[in-house]
Design a protein around this motif. Structure first.
Motif, PDB file in Angstrom:
ATOM      1  N   TYR A   1      -6.143   6.222  -2.520  1.00 62.96           N
ATOM      2  CA  TYR A   1      -5.998   5.230  -2.660  1.00 62.96           C
ATOM      3  C   TYR A   1      -5.756   4.231  -1.364  1.00 62.96           C
ATOM      4  O   TYR A   1      -6.627   2.945  -1.470  1.00 62.96           O
ATOM      5  CB  TYR A   1      -4.325   4.979  -3.458  1.00 62.96           C
TER       6      TYR A   1
ATOM      7  N   LEU B   1       7.143   8.965   2.929  1.00 63.33           N
ATOM      8  CA  LEU B   1       6.401   9.881   1.701  1.00 63.33           C
ATOM      9  C   LEU B   1       7.410  10.616   0.285  1.00 63.33           C
ATOM     10  O   LEU B   1       8.114  11.571   1.624  1.00 63.33           O
ATOM     11  CB  LEU B   1       5.311   9.873   1.813  1.00 63.33           C
TER      12      LEU B   1
ATOM     13  N   MET C   1      -0.474   2.455  -9.541  1.00 64.66           N
ATOM     14  CA  MET C   1      -0.332   2.172  -8.187  1.00 64.66           C
ATOM     15  C   MET C   1      -0.308   0.739  -7.704  1.00 64.66           C
ATOM     16  O   MET C   1       0.649   0.001  -7.419  1.00 64.66           O
ATOM     17  CB  MET C   1      -0.473   3.130  -6.833  1.00 64.66           C
TER      18      MET C   1
ATOM     19  N   SER D   1      -1.560   5.454   7.161  1.00 64.90           N
ATOM     20  CA  SER D   1      -1.380   6.752   7.164  1.00 64.90           C
ATOM     21  C   SER D   1      -0.667   7.720   7.755  1.00 64.90           C
ATOM     22  O   SER D   1       0.076   8.072   7.802  1.00 64.90           O
ATOM     23  CB  SER D   1      -2.641   7.042   6.783  1.00 64.90           C
TER      24      SER D   1
ATOM     25  N   CYS E   1       7.428  12.268  -2.917  1.00 65.29           N
ATOM     26  CA  CYS E   1       6.126  12.634  -4.708  1.00 65.29           C
ATOM     27  C   CYS E   1       7.573  13.382  -5.854  1.00 65.29           C
ATOM     28  O   CYS E   1       8.083  13.539  -5.440  1.00 65.29           O
ATOM     29  CB  CYS E   1       5.941  13.631  -4.564  1.00 65.29           C
TER      30      CYS E   1
ATOM     31  N   PRO F   1       5.740   3.995  -8.636  1.00 66.21           N
ATOM     32  CA  PRO F   1       5.967   4.078  -7.639  1.00 66.21           C
ATOM     33  C   PRO F   1       6.709   3.270  -6.920  1.00 66.21           C
ATOM     34  O   PRO F   1       7.220   2.970  -7.732  1.00 66.21           O
ATOM     35  CB  PRO F   1       4.763   3.720  -6.964  1.00 66.21           C
TER      36      PRO F   1
ATOM     37  N   LEU G   1      -0.291  13.209  -2.930  1.00 69.81           N
ATOM     38  CA  LEU G   1      -0.978  13.050  -1.488  1.00 69.81           C
ATOM     39  C   LEU G   1      -2.358  13.115  -0.881  1.00 69.81           C
ATOM     40  O   LEU G   1      -2.631  11.772  -0.359  1.00 69.81           O
ATOM     41  CB  LEU G   1      -0.611  14.068  -0.057  1.00 69.81           C
TER      42      LEU G   1
ATOM     43  N   GLN H   1      -3.911   5.450  -9.698  1.00 69.74           N
ATOM     44  CA  GLN H   1      -4.300   3.662  -8.881  1.00 69.74           C
ATOM     45  C   GLN H   1      -3.393   2.884  -9.535  1.00 69.74           C
ATOM     46  O   GLN H   1      -3.325   2.066  -9.256  1.00 69.74           O
ATOM     47  CB  GLN H   1      -5.479   3.336  -8.623  1.00 69.74           C
TER      48      GLN H   1
ATOM     49  N   TYR I   1      -6.578  10.950 -10.647  1.00 68.37           N
ATOM     50  CA  TYR I   1      -6.259   9.671  -9.584  1.00 68.37           C
ATOM     51  C   TYR I   1      -6.802   7.634 -10.272  1.00 68.37           C
ATOM     52  O   TYR I   1      -5.587   7.341  -9.453  1.00 68.37           O
ATOM     53  CB  TYR I   1      -8.218  10.474  -8.805  1.00 68.37           C
TER      54      TYR I   1
ATOM     55  N   LEU J   1       6.113   8.527  -4.151  1.00 66.00           N
ATOM     56  CA  LEU J   1       4.433   7.986  -5.536  1.00 66.00           C
ATOM     57  C   LEU J   1       5.158   8.536  -6.831  1.00 66.00           C
ATOM     58  O   LEU J   1       5.191   9.931  -6.789  1.00 66.00           O
ATOM     59  CB  LEU J   1       3.920   8.927  -4.690  1.00 66.00           C
TER      60      LEU J   1
ATOM     61  N   TRP K   1      -3.173  10.062  -2.850  1.00 65.97           N
ATOM     62  CA  TRP K   1      -2.461   8.941  -1.602  1.00 65.97           C
ATOM     63  C   TRP K   1      -3.365   8.056  -0.724  1.00 65.97           C
ATOM     64  O   TRP K   1      -3.814   7.063  -0.853  1.00 65.97           O
ATOM     65  CB  TRP K   1      -1.085   9.175  -1.413  1.00 65.97           C
ATOM     66  N   ASN K   2      -4.306   9.106  -0.539  1.00 68.27           N
ATOM     67  CA  ASN K   2      -5.300   9.187   0.655  1.00 68.27           C
ATOM     68  C   ASN K   2      -6.275   8.656   0.070  1.00 68.27           C
ATOM     69  O   ASN K   2      -6.466   7.692   0.810  1.00 68.27           O
ATOM     70  CB  ASN K   2      -5.655  10.451   1.866  1.00 68.27           C
TER      71      ASN K   2
END
Length: 217
Positions: free
Chosen positions: A127, A164, A196, A107, A166, A172, A121, A193, A189, A183, A124-125
């Motif tokens: 994930y 990063l 990704m 991160s 988006c 991605p 974002l 996931q 979410y 992203l 992302w965190n």
């Protein structure tokens, strides 16, 4: 010089017949003569030995003289002798130990474009934490490799710094030329996931298969 290595090896391996191989050899005659890799071409299979000769020159022969000079310098005051006698004691001084990757390390490594989507974002965190906790089909090393081509952070870091952004897409995209990870923007979410995991896992698998095929041929 690195560009020459890649270009010439690809050119040699791409030859499909003896005439093509001779044509490539003639085109790069001065370069091959300079590095001592000129050889008589009698069959298409000679391309593998030629490619190997080019690789041997750049990886071994080209660095041999500087390496010997380095060794001579270490002999000053008996340093080289001590290194050879106690290699484990000197290991940490001469060998880089890759930093253990984690969700926080990854991160902090990526800079975020100012116009990036806030929700993406956040996904992302989440994930990254799921990956670290083993709740994903990928690993933190997979994410770094997908973006930069490296499984660990190099001693000198990355240039440019991984970033990063988006984009309005389903999956991605990792751009290894500029170390940028795009992203996907999704509604949930779970979708984020899954997309990704799918893209990273399959991209790395295909790259591994292509690499193995290239080495074999």
């Amino acid at each position: 010089m690195k560009r020459n290595l890649v270009t010439h090896r690809i050119s040699v391996n791409a030859a499909t017949n003896t005439a093509d191989l001779n044509s490539i050899t003639n085109e790069f005659y001065n370069y091959l003569e300079l590095i001592g890799c000129l050889r008589i071409i009698t069959s298409l299979s000679d391309k593998y030995m030629l490619a190997k000769d080019i690789l041997d020159y750049h990886v071994i022969k080209r660095v041999q003289a500087p390496f010997e000079s380095f060794k001579q310098g270490l002999k000053t005051l008996g340093v080289l002798e001590k290194i050879q006698s106690y290699p484990e004691a000197f290991y940490s001084l001469f060998c880089h130990k890759p930093e253990n990757l984690s969700a926080k390390v990854l991160s902090d490594l990526f800079t975020v474009h100012t116009l990036s989507d806030v929700q993406a974002l956040g996904f992302w965190n989440s994930y990254l934490q799921a990956v670290e906790d083993g709740k994903s089909a990928t690993t933190v090393e997979d994410i770094l490799s997908f973006t930069t081509g490296c499984n660990s952070i190099p001693p000198a870091g990355f240039k440019p710094t991984p970033s990063l952004e988006c984009l309005h897409m389903d999956f991605p995209v990792g751009n290894k030329c500029n170390n940028c990870l795009a992203l996907p923007i999704t509604n949930t979410y779970k979708e984020f996931q899954e997309n990704m995991d799918f893209a990273i896992r399959n991209t790395l698998r295909l790259e591994k298969e292509e690499s193995s095929h290239y080495i074999e041929h």
